[in-house]
Design a protein around this motif. Sequence first.
Motif, PDB file in Angstrom:
ATOM      1  N   ASN A  55       1.854   3.886 -11.244  1.00 13.17           N
ATOM      2  CA  ASN A  55       2.915   4.869 -11.452  1.00 13.17           C
ATOM      3  C   ASN A  55       2.991   5.920 -10.355  1.00 13.17           C
ATOM      4  N   LEU A  56       1.925   6.101  -9.595  1.00 11.68           N
ATOM      5  CA  LEU A  56       1.986   7.059  -8.482  1.00 11.68           C
ATOM      6  C   LEU A  56       2.993   6.610  -7.430  1.00 11.68           C
ATOM      7  N   SER A  57       3.350   5.348  -7.427  1.00 14.68           N
ATOM      8  CA  SER A  57       4.352   4.833  -6.483  1.00 14.68           C
ATOM      9  C   SER A  57       5.740   5.391  -6.760  1.00 14.68           C
ATOM     10  N   TYR A  58       5.940   5.930  -7.948  1.00 20.18           N
ATOM     11  CA  TYR A  58       7.260   6.411  -8.335  1.00 20.18           C
ATOM     12  C   TYR A  58       7.474   7.898  -8.092  1.00 20.18           C
ATOM     13  N   ILE A  59       6.454   8.603  -7.647  1.00 18.53           N
ATOM     14  CA  ILE A  59       6.648  10.037  -7.432  1.00 18.53           C
ATOM     15  C   ILE A  59       6.642  10.351  -5.939  1.00 18.53           C
ATOM     16  N   HIS A  86       1.977  19.624   5.016  1.00 22.50           N
ATOM     17  CA  HIS A  86       1.569  18.383   5.677  1.00 22.50           C
ATOM     18  C   HIS A  86       2.752  17.435   5.864  1.00 22.50           C
ATOM     19  N   PRO A  87       2.898  16.853   7.042  1.00 23.33           N
ATOM     20  CA  PRO A  87       3.833  15.729   7.166  1.00 23.33           C
ATOM     21  C   PRO A  87       3.290  14.576   6.314  1.00 23.33           C
ATOM     22  N   ILE A  88       4.173  13.880   5.619  1.00 22.83           N
ATOM     23  CA  ILE A  88       3.738  12.830   4.701  1.00 22.83           C
ATOM     24  C   ILE A  88       4.469  11.536   5.011  1.00 22.83           C
ATOM     25  N   SER A  89       3.708  10.447   5.025  1.00 20.91           N
ATOM     26  CA  SER A  89       4.313   9.116   5.117  1.00 20.91           C
ATOM     27  C   SER A  89       3.617   8.238   4.097  1.00 20.91           C
ATOM     28  N   TYR A  90       4.183   7.074   3.868  1.00 19.63           N
ATOM     29  CA  TYR A  90       3.661   6.180   2.839  1.00 19.63           C
ATOM     30  C   TYR A  90       3.367   4.804   3.409  1.00 19.63           C
ATOM     31  N   ALA A  91       2.388   4.168   2.828  1.00 20.04           N
ATOM     32  CA  ALA A  91       2.091   2.762   3.084  1.00 20.04           C
ATOM     33  C   ALA A  91       1.753   2.180   1.721  1.00 20.04           C
ATOM     34  N   TYR A  92       1.985   0.915   1.550  1.00 22.23           N
ATOM     35  CA  TYR A  92       1.763   0.340   0.226  1.00 22.23           C
ATOM     36  C   TYR A  92       0.575  -0.600   0.181  1.00 22.23           C
TER      37      TYR A  92
END
Length: 180
Positions: A55-59, A86-92
């Motif tokens: 569920n953290l993928s949805y926020i 902080h600059p934020i980026s995502y990886a899955y």
Amino acid sequence: TIFYNNIEYLKYFLNQQIESYIDYPQAALNLYNILIKPFEPLIKNKNLIIIPDGNLSYIAFEALLYSSVNKEYTDYSIYPYLIKKHPISYAYSATIYKHSKYKNRRIKNKFLAVAPGYKNSKETLTYMPFTINEAIILAKITKGKALYDKKATEKNFKSSLNNYNIIHLTMHTINDTNEP
């Protein structure tokens, strides 16, 4: 538990599926205190790469609050969002991130922006005229390409995927957790 309730609240709040905004600041602060605050000394002045699970993928971690605010104050522009620290980026996937970080890809056209706009949508999707301008401007700045309006089809998108290493999608989305 409170942790999971906060995730669910933020998940629906950020997708504008609930009406109550008064609980947002506390839910966003609670999640920050659990997920980020214990690591503050380690991440000071660093970019964050979030690899969420479940569920953290949805926020949107950008929307977490690092300090409390007055719940009745609704000028969200001055809230202490994590993105302001902080600059934020995502990886899955950590494995995919590691391999993509060091892979030397030489692609001539690096940037593709896709914006259907939905002007004559047969579905009930709201027209989004500014997304077309966004795609055109981003493609110009990056010397990339923009697929917009009638050229932003699924067929054109899929046939372009292997030619670009940065793809910017500006469109509606529907989360289907049963058939992702």
